[in-house]
Design an enzyme around this catalytic site. Structure first.
Site, PDB file in Angstrom:
ATOM      1  N   GLU A   1     -12.457  43.498 -31.117  1.00  0.00           N
ATOM      2  CA  GLU A   1     -12.654  43.720 -32.552  1.00  0.00           C
ATOM      3  C   GLU A   1     -12.526  42.375 -33.241  1.00  0.00           C
ATOM      4  O   GLU A   1     -12.291  41.351 -32.576  1.00  0.00           O
ATOM      5  CB  GLU A   1     -11.630  44.731 -33.090  1.00  0.00           C
ATOM      6  CG  GLU A   1     -10.191  44.274 -32.924  1.00  0.00           C
ATOM      7  CD  GLU A   1      -9.163  45.308 -33.364  1.00  0.00           C
ATOM      8  OE1 GLU A   1      -9.390  45.989 -34.369  1.00  0.00           O
ATOM      9  OE2 GLU A   1      -8.123  45.418 -32.690  1.00  0.00           O
TER      10      GLU A   1
ATOM     11  N   LYS B   1      -1.126  49.469 -36.842  1.00  0.00           N
ATOM     12  CA  LYS B   1      -1.425  48.513 -37.922  1.00  0.00           C
ATOM     13  C   LYS B   1      -0.119  47.842 -38.344  1.00  0.00           C
ATOM     14  O   LYS B   1       0.369  48.021 -39.454  1.00  0.00           O
ATOM     15  CB  LYS B   1      -2.103  49.251 -39.090  1.00  0.00           C
ATOM     16  CG  LYS B   1      -2.871  48.343 -40.028  1.00  0.00           C
ATOM     17  CD  LYS B   1      -3.749  49.148 -40.944  1.00  0.00           C
ATOM     18  CE  LYS B   1      -4.313  48.329 -42.078  1.00  0.00           C
ATOM     19  NZ  LYS B   1      -5.236  47.285 -41.659  1.00  0.00           N
TER      20      LYS B   1
ATOM     21  N   LEU C   1      -7.651  48.570 -33.307  1.00  0.00           N
ATOM     22  CA  LEU C   1      -7.244  49.349 -34.471  1.00  0.00           C
ATOM     23  C   LEU C   1      -8.322  50.389 -34.777  1.00  0.00           C
ATOM     24  O   LEU C   1      -9.511  50.079 -34.762  1.00  0.00           O
ATOM     25  CB  LEU C   1      -7.041  48.432 -35.683  1.00  0.00           C
ATOM     26  CG  LEU C   1      -6.332  49.124 -36.839  1.00  0.00           C
ATOM     27  CD1 LEU C   1      -4.860  49.349 -36.536  1.00  0.00           C
ATOM     28  CD2 LEU C   1      -6.468  48.322 -38.114  1.00  0.00           C
TER      29      LEU C   1
ATOM     30  N   TYR D   1      11.804  31.719 -35.779  1.00  0.00           N
ATOM     31  CA  TYR D   1      13.228  31.717 -36.064  1.00  0.00           C
ATOM     32  C   TYR D   1      13.976  31.050 -34.931  1.00  0.00           C
ATOM     33  O   TYR D   1      13.421  30.849 -33.841  1.00  0.00           O
ATOM     34  CB  TYR D   1      13.748  33.138 -36.309  1.00  0.00           C
ATOM     35  CG  TYR D   1      13.996  33.950 -35.058  1.00  0.00           C
ATOM     36  CD1 TYR D   1      12.952  34.493 -34.323  1.00  0.00           C
ATOM     37  CD2 TYR D   1      15.302  34.149 -34.607  1.00  0.00           C
ATOM     38  CE1 TYR D   1      13.200  35.231 -33.181  1.00  0.00           C
ATOM     39  CE2 TYR D   1      15.548  34.892 -33.469  1.00  0.00           C
ATOM     40  CZ  TYR D   1      14.498  35.426 -32.759  1.00  0.00           C
ATOM     41  OH  TYR D   1      14.746  36.150 -31.626  1.00  0.00           O
TER      42      TYR D   1
HETATM   43  C1  LIG Z   1      -7.435  44.154 -36.505  1.00  0.00           C
HETATM   44  C2  LIG Z   1      -8.189  45.023 -37.444  1.00  0.00           C
HETATM   45  N1  LIG Z   1      -9.226  45.735 -36.982  1.00  0.00           N
HETATM   46  C3  LIG Z   1      -9.944  46.531 -37.784  1.00  0.00           C
HETATM   47  C4  LIG Z   1      -9.669  46.647 -39.139  1.00  0.00           C
HETATM   48  C5  LIG Z   1     -10.504  47.546 -40.021  1.00  0.00           C
HETATM   49  O1  LIG Z   1      -9.777  48.693 -40.407  1.00  0.00           O
HETATM   50  P1  LIG Z   1     -10.131  49.501 -41.747  1.00  0.00           P
HETATM   51  O2  LIG Z   1     -11.571  49.878 -41.638  1.00  0.00           O
HETATM   52  O3  LIG Z   1      -9.222  50.690 -41.688  1.00  0.00           O
HETATM   53  O4  LIG Z   1      -9.863  48.604 -42.905  1.00  0.00           O
HETATM   54  C6  LIG Z   1      -8.586  45.918 -39.664  1.00  0.00           C
HETATM   55  C7  LIG Z   1      -8.269  46.019 -41.089  1.00  0.00           C
HETATM   56  O5  LIG Z   1      -7.343  45.433 -41.600  1.00  0.00           O
HETATM   57  C8  LIG Z   1      -7.828  45.093 -38.802  1.00  0.00           C
HETATM   58  O6  LIG Z   1      -6.780  44.387 -39.267  1.00  0.00           O
END
Ligand SMILES: Cc1ncc(COP(=O)(O)O)c(C=O)c1O
Length: 286
Positions: free
Chosen positions: A181, A148, A206, A33
């Site tokens: 991750e 999330k 996450l 933006y």
């Molecule tokens: C960054 C990230 N890590 C891990 C996961 C896996 O999470 P879940 O097992 O709750 O789908 C997700 C799922 O969208 C994610 O976006």
């Protein structure tokens, strides 16, 4: 006086100026933006903001929606229609609307939204005359990977990098060379000694729901597990590498940055965990 917003070529009453629910700005924060201050109905620092907009769009690989001159016309028209003499005019450009997928969609036009609002210049003058206060907080932008959030732009860029390399997933690496991750998954290995490993959730990752379910299955299967980070090198040397997510269940990875994992085929542990996960998930699904 009713406000007016510009959306993709059309000026609409503010309450009716809407974007699609699958707009990538809404889904992924996949956009940029700019904001110009309006002084006596004219835009301040026009070229500076336009140059930054162009740079940011180019950095993200978002198509430049229209020329600077054409955008200038839209910005000024929005200011005029909203009768803003002093205030702000905002421009949002997103990658556009497409069926949800982290990686960039193809052949999608960017979404362009312009809004303008009035500000009371006397208020700004008073504040500047008196001076104003500030506080401090740690700079966490955006360091809260445990949330999330829809602020997924870094994940989008990682997934796009994977897609461009012909890969399924991009594993993210911290400053110590340890895998945190995946861009939309949690990462696991079966190490050289046959022990399962996944990063602990004290780390900035996450807390995957699938990860938690798989942890329980690992215990039920009597497999050895350690919640401890592993490096890229350890992942490459591992017997197995796999990721978990609601969108992937348990997905074996057979190569990492071109290096073959194990014998280059899905390993027995990931295959078994996928099987038992799917069995249990199907049984318990409501
Ligand atoms: C960054 C990230 N890590 C891990 C996961 C896996 O999470 P879940 O097992 O709750 O789908 C997700 C799922 O969208 C994610 O976006």
């Amino acid at each position: 006086m009713s406000r007016v917003g510009y959306v993709n070529g059309v000026y609409r009453p503010h309450g009716e100026a809407v974007v699609h629910i699958e707009d990538r700005g809404f889904q992924f924060a996949d956009g940029v933006y700019e904001v110009w201050s309006v002084m006596d109905g004219r835009l301040a620092d026009f070229d500076g903001h336009m140059a930054r907009l162009h740079r940011c769009l180019t950095e993200l690989g978002i198509e430049i929606p229209m020329s600077a001159a054409a955008l200038g016309v839209v910005l000024k028209e929005t200011v005029r229609r909203n009768r803003v003499r002093d205030g702000l005019v905002y421009l949002q450009v997103t990658r556009g609307t497409a069926s949800r997928d982290h990686a960039f969609p193809v052949d999608v036009a960017p979404t362009v939204v312009v809004t303008a609002k009035r500000l009371d210049p006397a208020k700004g003058r008073r504040a500047a005359g008196n001076g104003v206060a500030a506080i401090t907080r740690p700079d966490i932008r955006w360091g809260r990977c445990d949330i999330k959030t829809v602020g997924l732009l870094p994940n989008v860029l990682a997934k796009q990098a994977a897609r461009e390399s012909g890969a399924y997933e991009c594993l993210l690496v911290d400053e110590l060379g340890l895998i945190t991750e995946g861009s939309s998954t949690n990462a696991w290995i079966v190490d050289e000694h046959g022990k399962l490993r996944t990063r602990d959730t004290q780390a900035n990752i996450l807390r995957g729901v699938t990860r938690a379910a798989v942890l329980k299955l690992i215990e039920a299967e009597g497999l050895e597990l350690e919640e401890r980070a592993f490096s890229v090198e350890e992942a490459k040397r591992a017997r197995e590498l796999f990721v978990t997510a609601a969108s992937a269940f348990v997905m074996p990875l057979i190569s990492l940055d071109g290096a073959r994992i194990g014998d280059g085929t899905p390993g027995p542990v990931a295959t078994r965990l996928r099987e038992v996960y799917l069995e249990q998930a199907r049984r318990e699904a409501i």
